[in-house]
Scaffold this motif. Sequence first.
Motif, PDB file in Angstrom:
ATOM      1  N   LEU A 117      24.981 -31.041  -5.016  1.00 20.38           N
ATOM      2  CA  LEU A 117      23.923 -30.077  -5.295  1.00 20.38           C
ATOM      3  C   LEU A 117      24.328 -28.804  -4.553  1.00 20.38           C
ATOM      4  O   LEU A 117      24.574 -28.837  -3.338  1.00 20.38           O
ATOM      5  N   PRO A 118      24.446 -27.672  -5.259  1.00 22.76           N
ATOM      6  CA  PRO A 118      25.159 -26.512  -4.712  1.00 22.76           C
ATOM      7  C   PRO A 118      24.550 -25.913  -3.447  1.00 22.76           C
ATOM      8  O   PRO A 118      25.264 -25.277  -2.677  1.00 22.76           O
ATOM      9  N   GLY A 119      23.249 -26.115  -3.232  1.00 19.90           N
ATOM     10  CA  GLY A 119      22.627 -25.585  -2.028  1.00 19.90           C
ATOM     11  C   GLY A 119      22.492 -26.599  -0.922  1.00 19.90           C
ATOM     12  O   GLY A 119      21.904 -26.303   0.131  1.00 19.90           O
ATOM     13  N   ALA A 120      23.043 -27.818  -1.139  1.00 19.32           N
ATOM     14  CA  ALA A 120      22.796 -28.882  -0.175  1.00 19.32           C
ATOM     15  C   ALA A 120      24.032 -29.650   0.254  1.00 19.32           C
ATOM     16  O   ALA A 120      24.010 -30.300   1.300  1.00 19.32           O
ATOM     17  N   THR A 121      25.111 -29.593  -0.521  1.00 20.43           N
ATOM     18  CA  THR A 121      26.235 -30.510  -0.301  1.00 20.43           C
ATOM     19  C   THR A 121      27.494 -29.773   0.129  1.00 20.43           C
ATOM     20  O   THR A 121      27.931 -28.832  -0.546  1.00 20.43           O
ATOM     21  N   ASP A 122      28.087 -30.207   1.234  1.00 24.38           N
ATOM     22  CA  ASP A 122      29.432 -29.754   1.580  1.00 24.38           C
ATOM     23  C   ASP A 122      30.401 -30.308   0.539  1.00 24.38           C
ATOM     24  O   ASP A 122      30.304 -31.478   0.143  1.00 24.38           O
ATOM     25  N   LEU A 123      31.350 -29.486   0.102  1.00 29.05           N
ATOM     26  CA  LEU A 123      32.264 -29.875  -0.960  1.00 29.05           C
ATOM     27  C   LEU A 123      33.618 -30.278  -0.408  1.00 29.05           C
ATOM     28  O   LEU A 123      34.094 -29.706   0.581  1.00 29.05           O
ATOM     29  N   VAL A 124      34.237 -31.248  -1.075  1.00 25.07           N
ATOM     30  CA  VAL A 124      35.604 -31.667  -0.783  1.00 25.07           C
ATOM     31  C   VAL A 124      36.354 -31.682  -2.104  1.00 25.07           C
ATOM     32  O   VAL A 124      35.963 -32.402  -3.024  1.00 25.07           O
ATOM     33  N   PRO A 125      37.416 -30.878  -2.246  1.00 21.90           N
ATOM     34  CA  PRO A 125      38.152 -30.851  -3.513  1.00 21.90           C
ATOM     35  C   PRO A 125      38.590 -32.244  -3.951  1.00 21.90           C
ATOM     36  O   PRO A 125      39.133 -33.018  -3.161  1.00 21.90           O
ATOM     37  N   GLY A 126      38.303 -32.562  -5.228  1.00 20.03           N
ATOM     38  CA  GLY A 126      38.680 -33.853  -5.776  1.00 20.03           C
ATOM     39  C   GLY A 126      37.617 -34.922  -5.668  1.00 20.03           C
ATOM     40  O   GLY A 126      37.780 -36.012  -6.208  1.00 20.03           O
ATOM     41  N   SER A 127      36.511 -34.633  -4.988  1.00 16.46           N
ATOM     42  CA  SER A 127      35.437 -35.618  -4.834  1.00 16.46           C
ATOM     43  C   SER A 127      34.172 -35.118  -5.517  1.00 16.46           C
ATOM     44  O   SER A 127      33.788 -33.957  -5.364  1.00 16.46           O
ATOM     45  N   CYS A 128      33.507 -36.039  -6.239  1.00 16.42           N
ATOM     46  CA  CYS A 128      32.211 -35.691  -6.843  1.00 16.42           C
ATOM     47  C   CYS A 128      31.075 -35.887  -5.843  1.00 16.42           C
ATOM     48  O   CYS A 128      29.902 -35.758  -6.200  1.00 16.42           O
ATOM     49  N   THR A 129      31.406 -36.207  -4.632  1.00 18.89           N
ATOM     50  CA  THR A 129      30.541 -36.274  -3.444  1.00 18.89           C
ATOM     51  C   THR A 129      29.525 -37.410  -3.485  1.00 18.89           C
ATOM     52  O   THR A 129      29.893 -38.561  -3.388  1.00 18.89           O
ATOM     53  N   LEU A 130      28.234 -37.105  -3.691  1.00  9.94           N
ATOM     54  CA  LEU A 130      27.167 -38.083  -3.474  1.00  9.94           C
ATOM     55  C   LEU A 130      26.314 -38.290  -4.720  1.00  9.94           C
ATOM     56  O   LEU A 130      26.217 -37.403  -5.574  1.00  9.94           O
ATOM     57  N   PRO A 131      25.636 -39.429  -4.819  1.00 15.84           N
ATOM     58  CA  PRO A 131      24.767 -39.674  -5.979  1.00 15.84           C
ATOM     59  C   PRO A 131      23.629 -38.666  -6.061  1.00 15.84           C
ATOM     60  O   PRO A 131      23.111 -38.201  -5.032  1.00 15.84           O
ATOM     61  N   PHE A 132      23.256 -38.330  -7.277  1.00 14.68           N
ATOM     62  CA  PHE A 132      22.056 -37.525  -7.503  1.00 14.68           C
ATOM     63  C   PHE A 132      20.869 -38.298  -6.916  1.00 14.68           C
ATOM     64  O   PHE A 132      20.818 -39.527  -7.024  1.00 14.68           O
ATOM     65  N   PRO A 133      19.926 -37.627  -6.276  1.00 14.11           N
ATOM     66  CA  PRO A 133      18.793 -38.346  -5.689  1.00 14.11           C
ATOM     67  C   PRO A 133      18.098 -39.268  -6.692  1.00 14.11           C
ATOM     68  O   PRO A 133      17.721 -38.839  -7.792  1.00 14.11           O
ATOM     69  N   GLY A 134      17.967 -40.542  -6.331  1.00 11.45           N
ATOM     70  CA  GLY A 134      17.351 -41.520  -7.215  1.00 11.45           C
ATOM     71  C   GLY A 134      18.344 -42.352  -7.992  1.00 11.45           C
ATOM     72  O   GLY A 134      17.940 -43.213  -8.778  1.00 11.45           O
ATOM     73  N   ILE A 135      19.659 -42.124  -7.779  1.00  6.82           N
ATOM     74  CA  ILE A 135      20.699 -42.899  -8.457  1.00  6.82           C
ATOM     75  C   ILE A 135      21.354 -43.833  -7.436  1.00  6.82           C
ATOM     76  O   ILE A 135      21.871 -43.386  -6.408  1.00  6.82           O
TER      77      ILE A 135
END
Length: 658
Positions: A434-452
């Motif tokens: 989520l662009p205002g909440a998540t630190d980004l790492v190239p190549g990673s889709c990071t974390l589940p959408f809230p509720g997933i």
Amino acid sequence: MTSSDEKRTSGHYPPPAALARRAHVAGRAAYDALVAEAEADYEGYWARIAREFVEWKTPFKTVLDTGQAPMYRWFGDGTLNVSYNCLDRHVAAGRGDKIAIVFEADDGKVTQTTYAQLLAQTCRMANALKARGIGKGDRVVIYMSMSVEAVVAMQACARLGAVHSVVFGGFSAHSLRDRIADTGAIAIITADEQVRGGKTLPLKALVDEALAMGGCEAVRTVVVYRRTGNPIAWQQRDHWMHELMQVQPEVCAPEWVEAEHPLFLLYTSGSTGKPKGVQHSSGGYLVQAAVTAKWTFDLHDDDVFWCTADVGWVTGHTYIAYGPLAVGATEVVFEGVPTYPDAARFWRMIERHKVTVFYTAPTAIRSLIKAAESNEAVHPRRFDLTSLRILGSVGEPINPAAWEWYHEHVGGGRCPIVDTWWQTETGAQMITPLPGATDLVPGSCTLPFPGIAAAIVDETGEDLPHGESGILVIKKPWPGMIRTIWGDDARYRTSYYPAELRGYYLAGDGAARDAQTGYFTIGGRIDDVLNVSGHRMGTMEIESALVACTDLVAEAAVVGRPDETSGEAICAFVVLKRSRPTGEEAGKLAAELRSWIGKEIGPIAKPKDIRFADNLPKTRSGKIMRRLLRSVAKGEAITQDTSTLENPAILDQLSEAH
């Protein structure tokens, strides 16, 4: 060291402070709070989202019905209309003059359509379909290229409660016929031709060819959008879209349907030869399409959103036809291709339309990197892209090098990249920053959408510790999920809920989670499905098409190999009914087979490599050793045990690509 250098050195890119302050999900604490809310009261969380993002005619009382798992039902006693939620409520709220769609044609001509105008066109189209006897529950196949009319066709079906099935305009008549027959469609909406890259390509002629093959006798109406006006064959069942619409009123009462009423069927390839008709609901699908559109892209009233996908794929459904319109956004719809008239088309359009949120595929990015490196005139730095504030990636994992280039040269080093993982079957984004909440790492889709509830497990469904690779699953049902495979509940159960995985949804992808951050990184497919330029195709479907060339092919096996442009390339191993060709003859036969595949399935399915051999590498029991073929396709040294092969020498023949 500059802050940019610090970010690059750490490998993490935090949200820009100004964006984070304004974001709908503002900061990691806000994300964590949503995750905690969902964990504490899963049904309550999704009920709140459903009430916030969707207007219900009959409010639901039951949130999730698990009684017939995995045939889950969401908001089952509620009623709504998807088209009403995308159009009417914005007009009723006084936003009818807001631009809904900025359409740019292949030749650069631009038209703008307001929400009021889009509603009027949708109502006219719905009335025209209704006059042809089309109503709730009827299936309508839509075979069109990108246009406002394609969105209108989809919205009109939703307005009537008719179930649409959009078929990508690049698919062949044979593939189209299969989908028409499987849906039992009574009507088709198409165009005389499509225009892409300065060329006209047939659509109506392919519809006629498909219907002539048989098995589509239920079709009684073909509605044709006049795109080019070039002469086409005409039959009694055919009707011009503009002629049907011009005699209809601009008001059409929406058909209120149950939340579980099918909104659309979208066909995706499986590991067998028969494509799967993925069935999506009306209520749950719209809930997740809307909330992900707003939160993942942080859409505000002043944004101009551009998803470059085609409506023939799920991305075009969720993030063109439904999600952005459900939240009242302004979006760009583009008819053409990124390389016409040159490879600066995307950058020129972003500059022209002041696009703020740009969502495209890694395949496109990689091809544009190549173009920019060889031709300075098409490099994104030659264009004013300062309107951009968020970038997105969809369709396949984006490799870190492409991510860095996208971030630096398109986003100017200031735009977060939302690298989204999801599928046709999931309906909407599942793992994403989520662009205002998540630190980004190239190549990673990071974390589940809230509720997933995404997780990595082994073959028995046992959770694996972070840091280990395994099978990606979703542990809990979610609103936008596939409801079934059209006409085949048993295949749905076995394909997505195998008994050994404890009732979890099997995504079909391998993945791993970082030991420190818990971030997800998606690996390759674990089944026989290829992902070419973000489009999924079953190996069996391509193999079946090759073997259908009965005068040439005796046997075929298809595997994928990594490709820096398309993500995955198709490699076909072919045994002919005569002696193995070599040299120029092999090249001619390979071209002939590619042409055959293009006709049988579509250009996207044409193998990049075709290799001929006297036979395929099989065990003495007759099983094709596909792991060996994958190694051969990749050009790897054979390290597997080949002692069980019937003819080990065949591997030398298979190394020659054409």
